[in-house]
Design an enzyme around this catalytic site. Structure first.
Site, mmCIF file in Angstrom:
data_model
loop_
_atom_site.group_PDB
_atom_site.id
_atom_site.type_symbol
_atom_site.label_atom_id
_atom_site.label_comp_id
_atom_site.label_asym_id
_atom_site.label_seq_id
_atom_site.Cartn_x
_atom_site.Cartn_y
_atom_site.Cartn_z
ATOM 1 N N ASN A 171 40.673 23.621 33.645
ATOM 2 C CA ASN A 171 40.767 24.132 35.008
ATOM 3 C C ASN A 171 40.077 23.145 35.952
ATOM 4 O O ASN A 171 38.871 22.902 35.833
ATOM 5 C CB ASN A 171 40.097 25.509 35.062
ATOM 6 C CG ASN A 171 40.177 26.119 36.441
ATOM 7 O OD1 ASN A 171 39.935 25.435 37.429
ATOM 8 N ND2 ASN A 171 40.503 27.391 36.522
ATOM 9 N N ASP A 209 39.976 23.313 39.319
ATOM 10 C CA ASP A 209 39.718 23.858 40.661
ATOM 11 C C ASP A 209 38.527 23.181 41.343
ATOM 12 O O ASP A 209 38.530 22.937 42.553
ATOM 13 C CB ASP A 209 39.377 25.352 40.585
ATOM 14 C CG ASP A 209 40.579 26.206 40.234
ATOM 15 O OD1 ASP A 209 41.703 25.698 40.252
ATOM 16 O OD2 ASP A 209 40.359 27.394 39.931
ATOM 17 N N ARG A 269 33.975 18.378 51.854
ATOM 18 C CA ARG A 269 33.870 17.346 52.883
ATOM 19 C C ARG A 269 35.151 17.199 53.701
ATOM 20 O O ARG A 269 35.117 16.975 54.902
ATOM 21 C CB ARG A 269 33.528 16.013 52.205
ATOM 22 C CG ARG A 269 33.653 14.788 53.083
ATOM 23 C CD ARG A 269 32.620 14.768 54.217
ATOM 24 N NE ARG A 269 31.288 14.494 53.726
ATOM 25 C CZ ARG A 269 30.758 13.277 53.655
ATOM 26 N NH1 ARG A 269 31.454 12.233 54.032
ATOM 27 N NH2 ARG A 269 29.544 13.102 53.209
ATOM 28 N N HIS A 299 39.738 26.235 47.325
ATOM 29 C CA HIS A 299 39.694 24.934 46.623
ATOM 30 C C HIS A 299 41.109 24.341 46.512
ATOM 31 O O HIS A 299 41.487 23.497 47.305
ATOM 32 C CB HIS A 299 38.942 25.004 45.276
ATOM 33 C CG HIS A 299 39.133 26.239 44.450
ATOM 34 N ND1 HIS A 299 40.359 26.722 44.090
ATOM 35 C CD2 HIS A 299 38.211 27.089 43.899
ATOM 36 C CE1 HIS A 299 40.206 27.792 43.339
ATOM 37 N NE2 HIS A 299 38.912 28.068 43.214
ATOM 38 N N THR A 340 33.691 33.767 41.821
ATOM 39 C CA THR A 340 34.724 33.385 40.859
ATOM 40 C C THR A 340 35.363 34.676 40.368
ATOM 41 O O THR A 340 34.927 35.761 40.748
ATOM 42 C CB THR A 340 34.131 32.567 39.687
ATOM 43 O OG1 THR A 340 35.173 32.193 38.782
ATOM 44 C CG2 THR A 340 33.074 33.350 38.927
ATOM 45 N N THR A 341 36.395 34.572 39.524
ATOM 46 C CA THR A 341 37.052 35.790 39.038
ATOM 47 C C THR A 341 36.018 36.635 38.292
ATOM 48 O O THR A 341 35.410 36.189 37.329
ATOM 49 C CB THR A 341 38.205 35.410 38.080
ATOM 50 O OG1 THR A 341 38.949 34.356 38.684
ATOM 51 C CG2 THR A 341 39.107 36.596 37.845
ATOM 52 N N GLY A 360 33.513 30.804 31.509
ATOM 53 C CA GLY A 360 32.117 30.577 31.117
ATOM 54 C C GLY A 360 31.948 29.870 29.788
ATOM 55 O O GLY A 360 30.842 29.845 29.233
ATOM 56 N N GLY A 375 36.779 25.330 32.723
ATOM 57 C CA GLY A 375 36.703 24.585 33.969
ATOM 58 C C GLY A 375 35.305 24.164 34.366
ATOM 59 O O GLY A 375 34.945 22.987 34.299
ATOM 60 N N HIS A 376 34.505 25.121 34.771
ATOM 61 C CA HIS A 376 33.230 24.812 35.424
ATOM 62 C C HIS A 376 32.351 23.883 34.583
ATOM 63 O O HIS A 376 31.793 22.909 35.095
ATOM 64 C CB HIS A 376 32.486 26.123 35.730
ATOM 65 C CG HIS A 376 31.292 25.928 36.603
ATOM 66 N ND1 HIS A 376 31.340 26.090 37.969
ATOM 67 C CD2 HIS A 376 30.042 25.530 36.322
ATOM 68 C CE1 HIS A 376 30.159 25.812 38.478
ATOM 69 N NE2 HIS A 376 29.348 25.482 37.497
HETATM 70 N N1 PXP Z 1 40.402 31.592 33.089
HETATM 71 C C1 PXP Z 1 40.496 32.289 34.244
HETATM 72 C C2 PXP Z 1 41.532 33.354 34.339
HETATM 73 C C3 PXP Z 1 39.666 32.001 35.338
HETATM 74 O O1 PXP Z 1 39.776 32.709 36.482
HETATM 75 C C4 PXP Z 1 38.743 30.951 35.222
HETATM 76 C C5 PXP Z 1 37.873 30.583 36.388
HETATM 77 O O2 PXP Z 1 38.657 30.053 37.388
HETATM 78 C C6 PXP Z 1 38.691 30.243 34.014
HETATM 79 C C7 PXP Z 1 39.513 30.599 32.957
HETATM 80 C C8 PXP Z 1 37.750 29.104 33.806
HETATM 81 O O3 PXP Z 1 36.451 29.583 33.821
HETATM 82 P P1 PXP Z 1 35.242 28.567 33.887
HETATM 83 O O4 PXP Z 1 35.401 27.783 35.143
HETATM 84 O O5 PXP Z 1 34.036 29.437 33.870
HETATM 85 O O6 PXP Z 1 35.348 27.683 32.670
#
Ligand code: PXP
Length: 255
Positions: free
Chosen positions: A12, A14, A23, A62, A112-113, A203, A224-225
């Site tokens: 991910n 994002d 910025r 984003h 976040t979600t 997470g 993602g994060h």
């Molecule tokens: N899956 C879904 C459905 C999400 O909403 C997110 C966060 O955007 C992720 C996975 C990825 O989560 P993380 O950024 O905590 O890894």
């Protein structure tokens, strides 16, 4: 290991757009607008990602519409579009035609979600929109908490996949983590029995991933994060590779 039979990694990106927007939101066409979202997607693909995941939020905090179209045209892996169950984003999804979508709950003020979709109490628009997406050749996943009732309700909608919300597991203390893991394992077993493809996400880090890999029937993880955060210190490619390497130790068969 062939990419067909391994646990798949969706990255991910994002937060690459989060940094750019911090910025350059008012001047996206500036030659200085960076970091470049497509370049980030290509970098994660080159380092072992199986798909690129982006969430086009209603507030466009984003990822922007133009990012989604540009990714669709230029990535070589699959595009996974996360979206709320709204007509506005549905219309865009039908134009973009991602390989799959993951329908998520979306509240404007959340960071976040926050939780899974309440599929049990969803109104008729959910099933209708799933069918509309599928009629357009787009596979559908529903982001649900690891609760048996939600998983069974997801199967009844006709969606092909669920993504189990791993946030409670990821944020639990080591002891709490065990009971959260049990819920994820049970949800995966029930979902597999219902004929659903089982994905998971939210997470996930290099620290909690080895425990999560005790879950059977997983097909894909969306991360993602942590990857984007790690990339500040070790680079994006290396952050993807270290996750990929850990995932390659998944002990269960992947079909
Ligand atoms: N899956 C879904 C459905 C999400 O909403 C997110 C966060 O955007 C992720 C996975 C990825 O989560 P993380 O950024 O905590 O890894």
């Amino acid at each position: 290991m062939s990419s067909e039979s391994r646990l798949k990694l969706g990255v991910n990106i994002d937060h690459v757009a989060t940094l750019r927007q911090a910025r350059y939101a008012p001047m996206l066409r500036s030659p200085n607008a960076e970091p470049n979202v497509l370049a980030a997607a290509n970098e994660v693909e080159a380092n072992g990602a199986d798909s690129i995941t982006v969430h086009l939020r209603l507030d466009r905090r984003h990822i922007q519409d133009c990012d989604v179209f540009e990714l669709r045209e230029n990535i070589r892996t699959a595009l996974n579009l996360e979206m709320g169950n709204t007509q506005e984003i549905l219309d865009i999804a039908l134009k973009v035609k991602p390989d799959f979508v993951c329908i998520v709950p979306e509240n404007r003020r959340e960071v976040t979600t926050e939780g899974g979709l309440n599929v049990r109490n969803a109104d008729t628009s959910l099933k209708r929109n799933i069918e509309t997406l599928q009629d357009c050749g787009i596979k559908v996943s529903l982001f649900v908490d690891p609760e048996v009732a939600q998983v069974r309700a997801a199967a009844k909608t006709g969606a092909e996949m669920i993504e189990l919300h791993t946030g409670a597991f990821a944020n639990a203390s080591p002891d709490g983590g065990k009971s959260e893991l049990k819920k994820i394992i049970e949800a995966a077993e029930v979902g597999n029995g219902e004929g659903l493809q089982i994905n998971a996400g939210h997470g996930i880090t290099v620290s909690n991933l080895p425990t999560l890999l005790q879950t059977p029937y997983l097909a894909e993880l969306n991360i993602g994060h942590h990857i984007v955060s790690r990339s500040l210190f070790i680079g994006l490619g290396q952050a993807v590779r270290e996750m990929r390497t850990l995932m390659d130790s998944y002990p269960y068969p992947v079909s």
